[in-house]
Design an enzyme around this catalytic site. Structure first.
Site, PDB file in Angstrom:
ATOM      1  N   HIS A  11       0.827  -1.208   0.000  1.00 34.57           N
ATOM      2  CA  HIS A  11       0.000   0.000   0.000  1.00 34.57           C
ATOM      3  C   HIS A  11       0.865   1.263   0.000  1.00 34.57           C
ATOM      4  O   HIS A  11       2.052   1.240   0.364  1.00 34.57           O
ATOM      5  CB  HIS A  11      -0.910   0.011   1.236  1.00 34.57           C
ATOM      6  CG  HIS A  11      -0.148   0.006   2.538  1.00 34.57           C
ATOM      7  ND1 HIS A  11       0.417   1.147   3.082  1.00 34.57           N
ATOM      8  CD2 HIS A  11       0.173  -1.001   3.382  1.00 34.57           C
ATOM      9  CE1 HIS A  11       1.024   0.841   4.203  1.00 34.57           C
ATOM     10  NE2 HIS A  11       0.899  -0.460   4.409  1.00 34.57           N
ATOM     11  N   GLU A  84      -2.374  -7.325   7.024  1.00 33.96           N
ATOM     12  CA  GLU A  84      -1.078  -7.285   7.711  1.00 33.96           C
ATOM     13  C   GLU A  84      -1.094  -8.251   8.904  1.00 33.96           C
ATOM     14  O   GLU A  84      -2.172  -8.642   9.390  1.00 33.96           O
ATOM     15  CB  GLU A  84      -0.791  -5.852   8.176  1.00 33.96           C
ATOM     16  CG  GLU A  84       0.506  -5.644   8.957  1.00 33.96           C
ATOM     17  CD  GLU A  84       1.751  -5.999   8.155  1.00 33.96           C
ATOM     18  OE1 GLU A  84       1.998  -7.219   7.994  1.00 33.96           O
ATOM     19  OE2 GLU A  84       2.477  -5.087   7.734  1.00 33.96           O
TER      20      GLU A  84
END
Length: 212
Positions: A11, A84
């Protein structure tokens, strides 16, 4: 073709990235630089044939993926397996703070002990199992195609290790830059590294955050 080409992308930048604060599975949005990085990545991939765009459901990844998907006329497909690593009680803290307040914990973290999980969090072994399962699920659905996976640093670290055979405890010597393009090849026989940490599309200077 019995393989799937994968563009694995971290990201764009967040304010917490700049602040060296542990995000984990907390939902932190992109900052202005991160949004610029997402658009630059989307433009860099405009000419690449894509069969699908997958993303972690966390906002910083999903917004990066949406920029890419828009240029291709695709919808982003969210996958919780691409989140994550969960860092439990460490989420929201800076590494420097944890070294002072929880030195035993940070030592286990620094040594990359595979079965160590921060209280309330996830171990490296659990992360690897989750990431491998998610990758196989999405890649197997697109044999003969190229897909994008937008995810996080911990997931990309795991993918690199799976592709190269580097042990979970080995020190990291590769980059995990925001919005870098990483190329992998998946087949039912395993994962292979093709190219890593391409940031040429980010060479221009982004507009800085406005002063507040």
């Amino acid at each position: 073709m019995h393989c799937t080409r994968i563009l694995a992308i971290r990201h764009g930048e967040t304010a917490w990235n700049r602040d060296n604060r542990i995000q984990g599975q907390l939902d932190i949005e992109l900052n202005m630089t991160g949004r610029w990085q997402a658009e630059r990545t989307a433009e860099a991939l405009r000419g690449e044939p894509l069969g699908a765009v997958y993303s972690s459901d966390l906002l910083r990844a999903a917004d990066t993926a949406s920029a890419i998907a828009r240029t291709q006329g695709l919808e982003t497909q969210l996958h919780l397996g691409l989140r994550e690593r969960h860092f439990g009680v460490c989420q929201g803290s800076r590494w420097s703070e944890l070294e002072t307040t929880q030195p035993d914990l940070t030592e286990l973290w620094r040594r990359r002990v595979p079965d160590f999980a921060p209280p309330g969090g996830e171990s490296l072994l659990a992360l690897r199992q989750r990431v491998q399962q998610a990758l196989e699920e999405v890649a197997a659905a697109h044999l003969g195609q190229q897909i994008v996976i937008v995810t996080h640093g911990g997931v990309l670290d795991t993918l690199y290790r799976l592709a190269t055979g580097v042990d979970l405890q080995a020190p990291r010597t590769w980059q995990l830059g925001n919005a870098a393009i990483n190329r992998l090849l998946w087949s039912p026989q395993g994962l292979r590294l093709v190219g890593w940490a391409d940031t040429l599309h980010l060479d221009a200077a982004p507009v800085d955050e406005p002063l507040s």
